[in-house]
Design a protein around this motif. Structure first.
Motif, PDB file in Angstrom:
ATOM      1  N   LEU A 108      50.319  36.652  45.729  1.00 55.50           N
ATOM      2  CA  LEU A 108      51.666  36.629  46.279  1.00 55.50           C
ATOM      3  C   LEU A 108      52.579  35.805  45.373  1.00 55.50           C
ATOM      4  O   LEU A 108      52.153  34.797  44.797  1.00 55.50           O
ATOM      5  CB  LEU A 108      51.659  36.010  47.671  1.00 55.50           C
ATOM      6  CG  LEU A 108      50.934  36.756  48.800  1.00 55.50           C
ATOM      7  CD1 LEU A 108      50.988  35.922  50.073  1.00 55.50           C
ATOM      8  CD2 LEU A 108      51.534  38.131  49.028  1.00 55.50           C
ATOM      9  N   ARG A 166      55.821  33.983  54.209  1.00 52.23           N
ATOM     10  CA  ARG A 166      54.682  34.039  55.140  1.00 52.23           C
ATOM     11  C   ARG A 166      54.472  32.688  55.815  1.00 52.23           C
ATOM     12  O   ARG A 166      54.142  32.615  56.992  1.00 52.23           O
ATOM     13  CB  ARG A 166      53.420  34.477  54.405  1.00 52.23           C
ATOM     14  CG  ARG A 166      53.430  35.934  53.985  1.00 52.23           C
ATOM     15  CD  ARG A 166      52.039  36.408  53.647  1.00 52.23           C
ATOM     16  NE  ARG A 166      52.034  37.809  53.244  1.00 52.23           N
ATOM     17  CZ  ARG A 166      51.085  38.677  53.551  1.00 52.23           C
ATOM     18  NH1 ARG A 166      50.038  38.274  54.272  1.00 52.23           N
ATOM     19  NH2 ARG A 166      51.129  39.921  53.139  1.00 52.23           N
ATOM     20  N   HIS A 203      44.364  36.838  47.961  1.00 54.76           N
ATOM     21  CA  HIS A 203      43.909  37.652  49.083  1.00 54.76           C
ATOM     22  C   HIS A 203      42.405  37.465  49.213  1.00 54.76           C
ATOM     23  O   HIS A 203      41.640  37.933  48.383  1.00 54.76           O
ATOM     24  CB  HIS A 203      44.241  39.123  48.824  1.00 54.76           C
ATOM     25  CG  HIS A 203      44.176  39.966  50.055  1.00 54.76           C
ATOM     26  ND1 HIS A 203      44.179  41.336  50.024  1.00 54.76           N
ATOM     27  CD2 HIS A 203      44.105  39.629  51.371  1.00 54.76           C
ATOM     28  CE1 HIS A 203      44.120  41.819  51.255  1.00 54.76           C
ATOM     29  NE2 HIS A 203      44.067  40.804  52.078  1.00 54.76           N
ATOM     30  N   ARG A 221      45.399  36.073  53.489  1.00 54.88           N
ATOM     31  CA  ARG A 221      46.169  35.485  52.397  1.00 54.88           C
ATOM     32  C   ARG A 221      46.177  33.960  52.537  1.00 54.88           C
ATOM     33  O   ARG A 221      46.514  33.421  53.592  1.00 54.88           O
ATOM     34  CB  ARG A 221      47.609  36.000  52.429  1.00 54.88           C
ATOM     35  CG  ARG A 221      47.751  37.438  51.978  1.00 54.88           C
ATOM     36  CD  ARG A 221      47.566  37.577  50.474  1.00 54.88           C
ATOM     37  NE  ARG A 221      47.853  38.939  50.018  1.00 54.88           N
ATOM     38  CZ  ARG A 221      47.835  39.304  48.730  1.00 54.88           C
ATOM     39  NH1 ARG A 221      47.542  38.405  47.794  1.00 54.88           N
ATOM     40  NH2 ARG A 221      48.091  40.550  48.392  1.00 54.88           N
ATOM     41  N   THR A 226      54.949  33.957  49.420  1.00 58.35           N
ATOM     42  CA  THR A 226      54.132  32.944  50.081  1.00 58.35           C
ATOM     43  C   THR A 226      54.981  32.092  51.025  1.00 58.35           C
ATOM     44  O   THR A 226      54.585  31.833  52.167  1.00 58.35           O
ATOM     45  CB  THR A 226      53.447  32.043  49.044  1.00 58.35           C
ATOM     46  OG1 THR A 226      52.611  32.841  48.211  1.00 58.35           O
ATOM     47  CG2 THR A 226      52.610  30.972  49.718  1.00 58.35           C
ATOM     48  N   ALA A 276      44.481  30.290  55.938  1.00 59.44           N
ATOM     49  CA  ALA A 276      44.844  31.664  55.612  1.00 59.44           C
ATOM     50  C   ALA A 276      45.449  32.341  56.825  1.00 59.44           C
ATOM     51  O   ALA A 276      45.147  31.991  57.970  1.00 59.44           O
ATOM     52  CB  ALA A 276      43.609  32.442  55.157  1.00 59.44           C
ATOM     53  N   GLY A 284      48.211  32.038  47.804  1.00 60.57           N
ATOM     54  CA  GLY A 284      48.726  33.360  47.486  1.00 60.57           C
ATOM     55  C   GLY A 284      47.657  34.400  47.253  1.00 60.57           C
ATOM     56  O   GLY A 284      47.943  35.596  47.225  1.00 60.57           O
TER      57      GLY A 284
END
Length: 445
Positions: free
Chosen positions: A70, A78, A138, A114, A75, A109, A136
């Protein structure tokens, strides 16, 4: 993978072993299991289930996979919208003081795997960077294999992974323990808190430690929810006192803050398409809905009418997103399902004649004696699906047509579930059974 072995890997035993000896044992278990040979010890059930998912999904056991990181902006966005932001102080307070001494790092996460936050011992953070275990990244199971973040998200319960229990060999120098964090308002999975470190730091108590901190974070979220209900009640109570008839104030998740003219209810299931105006609400009937600070005012326009449900679509086709949509004369409404409720409704959809609590217990847990748990869960799901489910035995109402929407790939059916009946369905050993007045469907295009 082999189905039998002399014994199952014991967490306490491998934790007491020299790390190099423990790694050799676990690598032997993994190598034999991947080759289909009899391993020196059987992998733990949650690890074996994860390895099967990795093999079915084509994850390479010896090739390190990386996904697109990300951006800083993605980031931060989110982080901004994640409810986990509210409990970061509780997670830090419970975990950070011991991380430097234990040579561990903490990662948090989101529900997609993420990594949004990461803190801990500086040297371990550098090692994690080389592994791609960075903010960032996954860390979903389908991307990087069995691990404390992604596997906990799929299993929806705390998971500890030692050395070669990680499916991808580049992770074998690590040990990790992850625990899911759920939203106490609706049971929605918010993400995972994980503690990871070098293999030499593995300890069986780490999982209990991380799990207890995750539960403290959920308690913090619950307290914040209760405070928000109190604020809504303070606004709504004077309004309700002046209103004739029946009305109630609820928060955006349907939790009741105040009522007038009817018996209090803890929560009202709200339709997905909910907003101001005239709305049909399950269990209440037609309501005039008005916004309030932090919630909604529902004025019931008439006596509660029967739902008049004629059709229910149970959609379990998308892992992690299950729903029941009810259709009737007054329109349709949907209810998101928890993992346990998705399992129960799936079992009932395959049993038109119904199931007793003991039968559901056997199908769910492999043990007919856990009827108290089954009855409690069925009571909860029936509160959300009033007029659709009957009891004695538990079944869908006879005048309701039931359509079951399965995933195209049978292996993707309720992947978190270890219920014997669901496992058999994933393996294609059982299928939906039809009956009068209902339809058990396959995939709907």
């Amino acid at each position: 993978m082999a189905d039998t072995a002399r014994s199952t890997v014991d967490v306490a035993r491998i934790s007491a072993m020299d790390p190099r000896e423990a790694a050799r044992l676990l690598k032997g278990v993994r190598a034999a299991a991947l080759a289909g040979d009899l391993p020196p010890a059987a992998p733990r059930p949650e690890i074996a289930a994860s390895w099967r998912r990795m093999l079915d999904g084509g994850v390479h056991p010896d090739r390190d996979a990386r996904s697109r990181m990300l951006s800083a902006a993605e980031t931060e966005e989110r982080r901004r919208v994640s409810p986990l932001r509210e409990v970061l102080p509780a997670l830090r307070e419970g975990l950070l003081p011991a991380l430097d001494h234990a040579l561990h790092i903490m990662v948090v996460a989101d529900a997609e795997g993420r990594l949004l936050w990461r803190e801990g011992h500086a040297s371990i953070l550098r090692k994690a960077d080389r592994l791609g275990f960075a903010v960032g990244a996954h860390w979903d199971e389908a991307v990087v294999g069995t691990n404390g973040v992604g596997t906990a998200l799929v299993a929806r319960r705390p998971v500890q992974v030692f050395s070669a229990e990680h499916f991808v060999s580049s992770h074998h120098d690590w040990t990790c323990a992850g625990a899911p964090v759920r939203d106490p308002r609706d049971g929605r999975l918010l993400g995972v808190v994980d503690v990871s470190g070098p293999l030499a730091t593995m300890h069986p108590a780490t999982l209990a430690w991380v799990t207890s901190v995750a539960r403290l974070a959920e308690r913090e979220l619950r307290l914040r929810h209760l405070e928000s209900l109190e604020r809504l009640r303070a606004v709504a109570a004077p309004l309700l006192a002046r209103l004739p008839g029946r009305a109630l104030a609820v928060d955006p998740h349907g939790w009741t803050a105040a009522v007038t003219g009817l018996a209090p209810v803890e929560r009202v299931p709200l339709p997905k398409s909910f907003g101001p105006g005239r709305v049909w609400v399950p269990q209440l009937g037609d309501c005039a809905v008005e916004p309030l600070p932090g919630g909604w005012l529902l004025r019931i326009a008439r006596e509660p009418a029967a739902a008049g449900a004629t059709r229910l679509v149970l959609d379990v086709s998308r892992p992690g997103s299950w729903s029941a949509t009810v259709y009737g004369a007054a329109g349709s409404w949907s209810q998101d399902l928890s993992p346990r409720h998705a399992e129960l409704l799936f079992l009932l959809a395959q049993s038109p004649g119904g199931r007793s609590a003991a039968e559901l217990s056997a199908e769910l847990f492999g043990d007919p004696g856990r009827t108290v748990t089954v009855r409690a869960e069925m009571s909860r799901v029936r509160r959300h699906l009033a007029g659709v489910l009957d009891s004695r035995p538990y079944r869908f109402s006879r005048d309701v047509e039931v359509e079951l929407v399965r995933p195209r790939d049978p292996a993707a059916l309720l992947p978190h579930s270890t219920a014997p009946s669901v496992v058999r369905a994933r393996l294609g050993r059982s299928g939906p059974r039809g009956g009068p007045g209902r339809r058990a469907a396959g995939v709907v295009p």
